[in-house]
Design a protein around this motif. Sequence first.
Motif, PDB file in Angstrom:
ATOM      1  N   SER A 107       1.208  -0.942  -0.128  1.00  0.00           N
ATOM      2  CA  SER A 107       0.485  -0.370   0.046  1.00  0.00           C
ATOM      3  C   SER A 107       0.590   0.939  -0.061  1.00  0.00           C
ATOM      4  CB  SER A 107      -0.615  -0.320   1.315  1.00  0.00           C
ATOM      5  OG  SER A 107      -1.890  -1.183   1.448  1.00  0.00           O
ATOM      6  N   ASP A 108       0.149   2.263  -0.657  1.00  0.00           N
ATOM      7  CA  ASP A 108       0.817   3.992  -0.400  1.00  0.00           C
ATOM      8  C   ASP A 108       0.503   4.472   1.197  1.00  0.00           C
ATOM      9  OD1 ASP A 108       2.547   3.298  -3.054  1.00  0.00           O
ATOM     10  OD2 ASP A 108       1.354   3.833  -4.132  1.00  0.00           O
ATOM     11  N   LEU A 109       0.792   5.229   1.462  1.00  0.00           N
ATOM     12  CA  LEU A 109       0.503   6.364   2.435  1.00  0.00           C
ATOM     13  C   LEU A 109      -0.062   7.221   2.153  1.00  0.00           C
ATOM     14  CD1 LEU A 109       2.264   5.445   5.330  1.00  0.00           C
ATOM     15  CD2 LEU A 109       0.150   4.373   5.189  1.00  0.00           C
ATOM     16  N   TYR A 110      -1.270   7.651   1.963  1.00  0.00           N
ATOM     17  CA  TYR A 110      -2.092   8.512   2.185  1.00  0.00           C
ATOM     18  C   TYR A 110      -2.083   9.336   3.105  1.00  0.00           C
ATOM     19  CZ  TYR A 110      -2.881   8.613  -3.505  1.00  0.00           C
ATOM     20  OH  TYR A 110      -2.278   7.984  -4.163  1.00  0.00           O
ATOM     21  N   LEU A 111      -1.824  11.248   3.279  1.00  0.00           N
ATOM     22  CA  LEU A 111      -2.622  12.117   4.188  1.00  0.00           C
ATOM     23  C   LEU A 111      -3.435  13.305   3.770  1.00  0.00           C
ATOM     24  CD1 LEU A 111      -1.955  12.997   7.114  1.00  0.00           C
ATOM     25  CD2 LEU A 111       0.017  14.096   6.954  1.00  0.00           C
ATOM     26  N   LYS A 112      -4.176  13.454   4.103  1.00  0.00           N
ATOM     27  CA  LYS A 112      -4.968  14.050   4.290  1.00  0.00           C
ATOM     28  C   LYS A 112      -5.818  13.815   2.613  1.00  0.00           C
ATOM     29  CE  LYS A 112      -3.876  17.505   8.214  1.00  0.00           C
ATOM     30  NZ  LYS A 112      -3.776  18.872   8.470  1.00  0.00           N
ATOM     31  N   GLY A 113      -6.188  12.539   2.465  1.00  0.00           N
ATOM     32  CA  GLY A 113      -6.303  12.483   0.429  1.00  0.00           C
ATOM     33  C   GLY A 113      -5.071  12.328  -0.366  1.00  0.00           C
ATOM     34  N   LYS A 114      -3.879  13.132   0.193  1.00  0.00           N
ATOM     35  CA  LYS A 114      -3.223  13.256  -0.934  1.00  0.00           C
ATOM     36  C   LYS A 114      -1.954  12.223  -0.518  1.00  0.00           C
ATOM     37  CE  LYS A 114      -3.663  18.078  -1.741  1.00  0.00           C
ATOM     38  NZ  LYS A 114      -3.333  19.462  -1.600  1.00  0.00           N
ATOM     39  N   PRO A 115      -0.275  11.448  -1.087  1.00  0.00           N
ATOM     40  CA  PRO A 115       0.182  10.784  -1.187  1.00  0.00           C
ATOM     41  C   PRO A 115       1.561  11.256  -0.152  1.00  0.00           C
ATOM     42  CG  PRO A 115       0.429  11.390  -3.301  1.00  0.00           C
ATOM     43  CD  PRO A 115      -1.107  12.408  -2.661  1.00  0.00           C
ATOM     44  N   PHE A 116       1.569  10.756   0.864  1.00  0.00           N
ATOM     45  CA  PHE A 116       2.172  11.327   2.375  1.00  0.00           C
ATOM     46  C   PHE A 116       3.532  11.163   2.173  1.00  0.00           C
ATOM     47  CE2 PHE A 116       3.998   9.284   6.873  1.00  0.00           C
ATOM     48  CZ  PHE A 116       4.208  10.830   7.058  1.00  0.00           C
ATOM     49  N   ASP A 117       3.978  12.463   2.154  1.00  0.00           N
ATOM     50  CA  ASP A 117       5.541  12.772   2.204  1.00  0.00           C
ATOM     51  C   ASP A 117       6.518  11.425   1.519  1.00  0.00           C
ATOM     52  OD1 ASP A 117       4.191  15.194   0.089  1.00  0.00           O
ATOM     53  OD2 ASP A 117       5.388  16.215   1.993  1.00  0.00           O
ATOM     54  N   ALA A 118       6.213  11.221   3.330  1.00  0.00           N
ATOM     55  CA  ALA A 118       6.921   9.931   3.989  1.00  0.00           C
ATOM     56  C   ALA A 118       7.131   9.362   3.652  1.00  0.00           C
ATOM     57  CB  ALA A 118       7.438  10.680   5.440  1.00  0.00           C
ATOM     58  N   CYS A 119       5.966   8.349   2.631  1.00  0.00           N
ATOM     59  CA  CYS A 119       5.968   7.080   2.103  1.00  0.00           C
ATOM     60  C   CYS A 119       7.007   6.481   1.723  1.00  0.00           C
ATOM     61  CB  CYS A 119       4.685   6.643   2.080  1.00  0.00           C
ATOM     62  SG  CYS A 119       4.291   5.952   0.836  1.00  0.00           S
ATOM     63  N   PRO A 122      23.734  16.393  -1.185  1.00  0.00           N
ATOM     64  CA  PRO A 122      22.365  16.921  -1.636  1.00  0.00           C
ATOM     65  C   PRO A 122      21.587  16.381  -1.999  1.00  0.00           C
ATOM     66  CG  PRO A 122      24.055  18.287  -2.029  1.00  0.00           C
ATOM     67  CD  PRO A 122      24.784  16.861  -1.359  1.00  0.00           C
ATOM     68  N   LEU A 123      21.779  14.946  -2.395  1.00  0.00           N
ATOM     69  CA  LEU A 123      20.846  13.789  -3.099  1.00  0.00           C
ATOM     70  C   LEU A 123      19.849  13.418  -2.336  1.00  0.00           C
ATOM     71  CD1 LEU A 123      20.862  12.399  -5.968  1.00  0.00           C
ATOM     72  CD2 LEU A 123      22.276  10.545  -4.420  1.00  0.00           C
ATOM     73  N   SER A 124      20.171  13.215  -1.191  1.00  0.00           N
ATOM     74  CA  SER A 124      19.446  12.477   0.165  1.00  0.00           C
ATOM     75  C   SER A 124      17.761  13.183   0.557  1.00  0.00           C
ATOM     76  CB  SER A 124      20.086  12.253   1.576  1.00  0.00           C
ATOM     77  OG  SER A 124      21.630  11.843   1.381  1.00  0.00           O
ATOM     78  N   GLY A 134      12.771  13.799   0.204  1.00  0.00           N
ATOM     79  CA  GLY A 134      11.720  14.864   0.335  1.00  0.00           C
ATOM     80  C   GLY A 134      12.174  15.309   1.984  1.00  0.00           C
ATOM     81  N   PRO A 135      12.246  16.740   2.258  1.00  0.00           N
ATOM     82  CA  PRO A 135      12.860  17.442   3.419  1.00  0.00           C
ATOM     83  C   PRO A 135      12.032  16.189   4.807  1.00  0.00           C
ATOM     84  CG  PRO A 135      11.488  18.822   2.069  1.00  0.00           C
ATOM     85  CD  PRO A 135      11.490  17.313   1.594  1.00  0.00           C
ATOM     86  N   LEU A 136      10.417  15.582   4.904  1.00  0.00           N
ATOM     87  CA  LEU A 136      10.510  15.449   6.069  1.00  0.00           C
ATOM     88  C   LEU A 136      10.654  13.519   6.433  1.00  0.00           C
ATOM     89  CD1 LEU A 136       7.694  15.552   8.227  1.00  0.00           C
ATOM     90  CD2 LEU A 136       6.391  14.534   6.528  1.00  0.00           C
TER      91      LEU A 136
END
Length: 452
Positions: A94-106, A411-413, A418-420
Motif C-alpha cells: 500500500s501507499d500511504l496518504y495524508l488528508k487525501g494526498k500522497p504522504f511525503d514520507a511514504c 544533497p541527493l539524500s 524529501g524534507p520530511l
Amino acid sequence: METLSPQLQTLKDTLADQGVKYALASFVDIHGMCKAKAVPIAHLGQMMHGSELFTGAALDGVPQEVSDEEVAAHPDPNSMTILPWNPEFAWFASDLYLKGKPFDACCRGILKTVLAQAAEMGFMFNLGIETEFFILKESEDGRVHPVSDRDILAKPCYDLQGLLDNYAWVDEIVESMNRLGWDVYSFDHEDGNGQFETDFAYCDALKMADRLTFFRLMVKEIARKYGYFATFMPKPFANRTGSGAHYNMSLADLETGENLFVDPDDARRCGLSSLGYQFIAGVLRHASAICAVIAPTVNSYKRLVARGSMSGFTWAPVYVCYGNNNRTNMLRIPLGGGRVECRAADISTNLYLGAAMILAAGLEGIREGLDPGEPHTENMYNYSLEELNAKGIKMLPRTLGEAIEAFAADPLSKAVMGPLMYDAYVNFKTQEWQEYHNHVSDWEIQRYLKFF
C-alpha cells in the motif's frame, strides 16, 4: 452491502472463490518491515479506497506527532499476494496518504517518485535481488545453531549435504515463490553455517521492492512452522560471512523493454553500454550516502570488512570502485554484461528507499554524462591503504555513524527522500548509532574490567 466497481467486484469474487477471508492493507516502516490491518473480504472495497488508518507516531521512523491526523493505506491491487502459508489472507502493498494526498514520507511513494523521473527520461528500472539469510534453531540454553547438526564445515559454501539436510523448509519456500510467479532459478547453501540464498527473476523495481518485503515475512513464517527462526540480520556471527542483498540493476527502454545496458562491442570489454557506465559513475559519486540506506544498521558495518570469516574473505566490498566480473568491487559487471551489481547492500535494506537512492544517483550520472574511469579487474583486497590513496580510491563508510554523516551532507539524500523523510531518517539513524555507541559490550567487559 458495498457497491464496487467492476474491477473491484471481480477481485473480491476471485479472492472469495479461492477461500480468502481477510485482506491485509500493508505498508512498511523505516526498516522495511510489514505493518498492516486485516479487513474481512466483505469490506474489501472500503479498504481499497483507504479506509484503514494508522497512527504514524506509533511506528519507527514514520515522522508524525501523536496529535497528527492518521495516515491512510491505499492498497495497490496489482500487488495482491495470497499468503502461501495461510491462504485465508491476501496481502496488498500500500501507499500511504495524508488528508487525501500522497504522504511525503511514504517509503513506497518515494521510490515511485524516482521511478517517475526515470520514466520521464524514457527508462524503466529493472532490479533483481539475491536474498541471503540464516535459518537457525535455538537450544534450551538459549544458544543458536544451524538446523543441521552436520552443518559444521569451515567452508560450507555450496555444501550439498547442508542443503539436503534442510530440504523440507527450503522446498516449501521455493515452491511458495514459484506459485507466486517469481521464477526461482537457483538456491544454495551459502558461505555461513545455516546460511542460504535464493535467486529469482528480476522485474521492475517497484514490484521487486514489494516482493522482497513479502519475502522476508514469508521466510520467517515458514521457518517458524518448522520450529526454527529466520534472521535477516546482516552479520549475526563475527566469524562467518554476512548476508547480502546484491542489487542487480539495468535500465530498459520504457516502450520496447530493450535492455539499454547491453553493449557486446564495449571497448572496456565488460559488455556494458556507455549509459551503463554513466549510471555507475553516478552511483560511485554518491556511494557513501547510498550506503546509509542499503546498509542501514549498526550491524551492517560488521559485514563490510575485507576479512573476518572462517573461509577467508567476507565477499563484501569496502572500497568505492567498480570492475568486471570481480567480486572485490562495490559495483560489479557480471559475466556477459548488461547489468550492474551493487554488492554493498545487505539483507536488512529497506528496498523502497535503497532502490530510490541508487536509481537517483545513476540517473544523475546519465544526465551529466559522467565517466567512472577504467574497471578494476584485480583483487582490491590486496592493496594497501597507501596504494588505494594513490589511486584515488576511497573507502565506504566504516560505521553507521560515518554513513549517516555522509547521507546528511549529500544533497541527493534530501532530493530523493524529501524534507520530511530526510529529517526522520537522519534523526532515527543518528539515535541508533548513539545508543549503540553508549552501550557497554561484552567485549569491553572481558577486555577491560579486570585489566585496569
